[in-house]
Design an enzyme around this catalytic site. Structure first.
Site, short mmCIF file in Angstrom:
data_model
loop_
_atom_site.label_atom_id
_atom_site.label_comp_id
_atom_site.label_asym_id
_atom_site.label_seq_id
_atom_site.Cartn_x
_atom_site.Cartn_y
_atom_site.Cartn_z
CB SER A 207 -0.96 -0.06 1.20
OG SER A 207 -2.00 0.88 1.07
CG ASP B 262 -5.95 -4.07 -3.65
OD1 ASP B 262 -6.24 -3.24 -2.77
OD2 ASP B 262 -4.82 -4.56 -3.79
CG HIS C 233 -5.52 -2.79 0.59
ND1 HIS C 233 -4.87 -2.44 -0.58
CD2 HIS C 233 -4.94 -2.02 1.56
CE1 HIS C 233 -3.95 -1.52 -0.33
NE2 HIS C 233 -3.97 -1.25 0.96
#
Length: 296
Positions: free
Chosen positions: A107, A245, A272
């Site tokens: 991320s 995601d 995610h």
């Protein structure tokens, strides 16, 4: 598969006069150096999901970025820049004597890893970009697409609160909660390491760099775009995304097309956090990539 384990070493690193705390697992000759998401999250969720790589002979290192976890938490907003975090990452790597690393960024940690690779590529064995992006304006378009699935009336409500700055209104927060369960973690019960990280979230770095939530980017990274620079990264790159995601597979494809030596894998039945949502699919992909790209 992931499991919680105690770190073999807890190391305090001096970064420009601030304390940054790193955690080391195992004693392998090759190191997986983890950069967690946020910004503003302690590293628990990524540390606990990847320390299990010690079973395959790797050393695993993670650290609480400045402003998070056990590290110092200054309130000077000028500290919250990606350039400063790149230098912090390099200070941790040098202080711990890690040498060339398999850098794993998840991320926000992936944005950080990309900028680190552009500045210090000689220190990388490989680059692993998990659930991340290289083009924030493109991500903003993808997030609008995800939000649209809530329906026109709900999107209009969200836009009204965003215009007014009333991000804490119950109806706005309810919409964000639905998006979180669709696109951040699709498990009914979020794992304990994820909860620990979220419960200790420092919103100072997050609001300054990203924005008020996962689906509105208005911080100092909103125009960040490294797609033109990606061809400069010559190491082998693994890109992974969950099929649902929030940082969408389309973002992964955009990175793959710019990286000369990369492979892209989409993890089914995950969003995610595939390492928690679908570990049976996730870990073989990561382990296989690491095994194929060992030093020597």
């Amino acid at each position: 598969m992931w499991r919680e384990m105690a770190a073999d070493d807890r190391i305090e690193v001096n970064v420009d006069g601030f304390k940054v705390v790193a955690y080391s697992f195992g004693a392998g000759s090759e190191t997986v150096f983890c950069l967690n998401g946020g910004p503003g999250l302690p590293c628990d969720y990524l540390r606990e999901s990847h320390s299990c790589l010690v079973d395959q002979g790797y050393r695993v290192v993670a650290f609480d970025q400045l402003g998070t976890g056990a590290s110092d938490r200054p309130t000077d907003t000028s500290l919250w820049t990606i350039a400063r975090y790149v230098e912090e990452t390099e200070t941790v790597r040098k202080t711990l004597g890690l040498g060339k690393v398999h850098m794993l960024g998840h991320s926000w940690g992936g944005w950080l890893a990309i900028d680190y690779a552009l500045a210090y590529q000689e220190n990388l064995q490989t680059l692993i970009l998990e659930d991340t992006v290289a083009d924030m304006p493109h991500l903003a378009l993808e997030l609008e697409r995800l939000r649209a699935s809530l329906g026109a009336e709900t999107v209009s409500m969200m836009q009204k609160h965003e215009a007014q700055g009333t991000y804490d209104h119950p109806e706005y927060m309810a919409a964000v909660t639905i998006l979180n369960y669709r696109h951040v973690c699709r498990l009914l019960e979020w794992p304990a390491p994820v909860r620990r990280s979220l419960d200790d979230w420092n919103m100072g770095p997050y609001a300054t760099m990203q924005g008020p939530n996962e689906f509105l980017y208005i911080g100092n990274l909103k125009d960040w775009n490294r797609v033109p620079d990606l061809p400069r990264i010559k190491v082998q790159v693994l890109i992974t995304h969950g099929e649902h995601d929030e940082l969408t597979p389309a973002c992964g494809l955009r990175m793959k097309l710019g990286l000369p030596q990369s492979e892209l894998h989409i993890i089914p039945n995950a969003s995610h956090m595939p390492f928690y949502e679908n570990p049976a699919a996730y870990y073989p992909i990561l382990s296989g990539f690491l095994s194929r790209n060992k030093a020597g």
